[in-house]
Scaffold this motif. Structure first.
Motif, PDB file in Angstrom:
ATOM      1  N   TYR A  45      -4.054  35.408   1.336  1.00 11.80           N
ATOM      2  CA  TYR A  45      -5.082  34.729   2.575  1.00 11.80           C
ATOM      3  C   TYR A  45      -4.946  35.479   3.747  1.00 11.80           C
ATOM      4  O   TYR A  45      -6.094  35.703   3.937  1.00 11.80           O
ATOM      5  CB  TYR A  45      -4.372  33.344   2.459  1.00 11.80           C
ATOM      6  N   GLN A  46      -3.909  36.170   4.120  1.00  8.49           N
ATOM      7  CA  GLN A  46      -4.043  36.783   5.363  1.00  8.49           C
ATOM      8  C   GLN A  46      -4.673  37.991   5.078  1.00  8.49           C
ATOM      9  O   GLN A  46      -5.289  38.712   5.949  1.00  8.49           O
ATOM     10  CB  GLN A  46      -2.512  37.141   6.007  1.00  8.49           C
ATOM     11  N   THR A  47      -4.585  38.763   3.900  1.00  8.58           N
ATOM     12  CA  THR A  47      -5.563  39.973   3.722  1.00  8.58           C
ATOM     13  C   THR A  47      -6.670  39.652   3.387  1.00  8.58           C
ATOM     14  O   THR A  47      -7.647  40.477   3.742  1.00  8.58           O
ATOM     15  CB  THR A  47      -4.890  40.667   2.410  1.00  8.58           C
ATOM     16  N   ASN A  48      -7.361  38.788   2.584  1.00 11.88           N
ATOM     17  CA  ASN A  48      -8.455  38.356   2.086  1.00 11.88           C
ATOM     18  C   ASN A  48      -9.251  37.387   2.639  1.00 11.88           C
ATOM     19  O   ASN A  48     -10.274  37.269   2.502  1.00 11.88           O
ATOM     20  CB  ASN A  48      -8.556  38.274   0.591  1.00 11.88           C
ATOM     21  N   ASN A  49      -8.567  36.515   3.609  1.00 10.56           N
ATOM     22  CA  ASN A  49      -9.238  35.454   4.017  1.00 10.56           C
ATOM     23  C   ASN A  49      -9.786  34.424   3.128  1.00 10.56           C
ATOM     24  O   ASN A  49     -10.641  33.689   3.377  1.00 10.56           O
ATOM     25  CB  ASN A  49     -10.301  35.632   5.306  1.00 10.56           C
ATOM     26  N   THR A  50      -9.127  34.277   2.153  1.00  8.57           N
ATOM     27  CA  THR A  50      -9.616  33.314   0.845  1.00  8.57           C
ATOM     28  C   THR A  50      -8.368  33.046   0.081  1.00  8.57           C
ATOM     29  O   THR A  50      -7.094  34.126   0.005  1.00  8.57           O
ATOM     30  CB  THR A  50     -10.602  33.737   0.015  1.00  8.57           C
ATOM     31  N   LEU A  51      -8.026  31.982  -0.671  1.00  2.74           N
ATOM     32  CA  LEU A  51      -7.082  31.827  -1.383  1.00  2.74           C
ATOM     33  C   LEU A  51      -7.271  32.487  -2.804  1.00  2.74           C
ATOM     34  O   LEU A  51      -8.503  32.582  -3.418  1.00  2.74           O
ATOM     35  CB  LEU A  51      -7.133  30.274  -1.801  1.00  2.74           C
ATOM     36  N   PRO A  52      -6.071  32.860  -3.581  1.00  5.21           N
ATOM     37  CA  PRO A  52      -6.215  33.598  -4.721  1.00  5.21           C
ATOM     38  C   PRO A  52      -6.416  32.502  -5.919  1.00  5.21           C
ATOM     39  O   PRO A  52      -6.177  31.355  -5.941  1.00  5.21           O
ATOM     40  CB  PRO A  52      -4.791  33.964  -5.046  1.00  5.21           C
ATOM     41  N   VAL A  53      -7.406  32.880  -6.868  1.00  2.00           N
ATOM     42  CA  VAL A  53      -7.646  32.231  -8.049  1.00  2.00           C
ATOM     43  C   VAL A  53      -6.803  32.149  -8.995  1.00  2.00           C
ATOM     44  O   VAL A  53      -6.676  31.007  -9.934  1.00  2.00           O
ATOM     45  CB  VAL A  53      -9.019  32.745  -8.651  1.00  2.00           C
ATOM     46  N   THR A 104      -5.811  25.659   7.955  1.00  2.00           N
ATOM     47  CA  THR A 104      -5.989  25.455   9.400  1.00  2.00           C
ATOM     48  C   THR A 104      -6.471  26.687  10.363  1.00  2.00           C
ATOM     49  O   THR A 104      -6.180  27.705   9.608  1.00  2.00           O
ATOM     50  CB  THR A 104      -5.060  24.426   9.856  1.00  2.00           C
ATOM     51  N   SER A 105      -6.735  26.422  11.358  1.00  2.00           N
ATOM     52  CA  SER A 105      -7.278  27.590  12.274  1.00  2.00           C
ATOM     53  C   SER A 105      -5.650  28.482  12.767  1.00  2.00           C
ATOM     54  O   SER A 105      -5.981  29.400  12.916  1.00  2.00           O
ATOM     55  CB  SER A 105      -7.515  27.079  13.830  1.00  2.00           C
ATOM     56  N   SER A 106      -4.500  27.789  12.332  1.00  2.00           N
ATOM     57  CA  SER A 106      -3.481  28.487  12.796  1.00  2.00           C
ATOM     58  C   SER A 106      -2.911  28.901  11.346  1.00  2.00           C
ATOM     59  O   SER A 106      -1.616  29.642  11.268  1.00  2.00           O
ATOM     60  CB  SER A 106      -2.277  27.619  13.417  1.00  2.00           C
ATOM     61  N   GLY A 107      -3.494  28.937  10.170  1.00  2.00           N
ATOM     62  CA  GLY A 107      -2.948  29.452   9.052  1.00  2.00           C
ATOM     63  C   GLY A 107      -3.004  28.503   7.873  1.00  2.00           C
ATOM     64  O   GLY A 107      -3.916  27.628   7.914  1.00  2.00           O
ATOM     65  N   ILE A 108      -1.883  28.266   7.202  1.00  2.00           N
ATOM     66  CA  ILE A 108      -1.760  27.298   5.814  1.00  2.00           C
ATOM     67  C   ILE A 108      -0.732  26.493   5.893  1.00  2.00           C
ATOM     68  O   ILE A 108       0.626  26.824   6.372  1.00  2.00           O
ATOM     69  CB  ILE A 108      -1.635  28.283   4.579  1.00  2.00           C
ATOM     70  N   ASN A 109      -1.138  25.201   5.985  1.00  2.00           N
ATOM     71  CA  ASN A 109      -0.164  24.172   5.800  1.00  2.00           C
ATOM     72  C   ASN A 109       0.137  23.739   4.370  1.00  2.00           C
ATOM     73  O   ASN A 109      -0.742  23.503   3.587  1.00  2.00           O
ATOM     74  CB  ASN A 109      -0.451  22.781   6.552  1.00  2.00           C
TER      75      ASN A 109
END
Length: 128
Positions: A45-53, A104-109
């Protein structure tokens, strides 16, 4: 005679409690496998700004059934959601720990879920 009765009552209470303790200790392996997958999904997510499929996108083994341990039979990632399937000896039915991401704006919960039949074996934060 009273001493024998007291020991019998204590054993009747202690043995089931100890069994649950053993299962909870074995569940800790599933938690550590889940943390490995959380790290992989978070890095993606940090690298691609999306979740892996899926697992390969998250840089995990291509098929989740190849990610196994003594008490874990599979770890799979599907659209960022992580599922860890247990294989704990002694349990009549195995359970799945599911970690669901919330962006979230601060990352992943992360929120952990499991079915209500396995609440006594999982950490308190997975009893939702």
């Amino acid at each position: 005679m009273i001493a024998v009765a007291i020991i019998g009552v204590l054993a009747a209470i202690a043995i089931p409690a100890y069994q649950n303790y053993i299962y909870r200790a074995k569940t800790s392996e599933a938690i550590s496998f889940a943390q490995m997958a959380v790290t992989a999904v978070s890095d993606y997510y940090q690298t691609n700004n999306t979740l892996p499929v899926d697992n390969p996108a998250a840089a995990l083994n291509a098929t989740g059934t190849n990610i196994t341990g003594t008490n874990v039979s599979a770890v799979t990632v599907t659209s960022g959601v992580i599922a860890v399937i247990t294989s704990i000896s002694g349990l009549t039915t195995q359970f799945t720990l599911t970690l669901s991401p919330t962006l979230t704006s601060s990352g992943i919960n992360w929120q952990c879920y499991t079915n209500s039949n396995s609440y006594s074996y999982v950490p308190a934060n997975c009893r939702n």
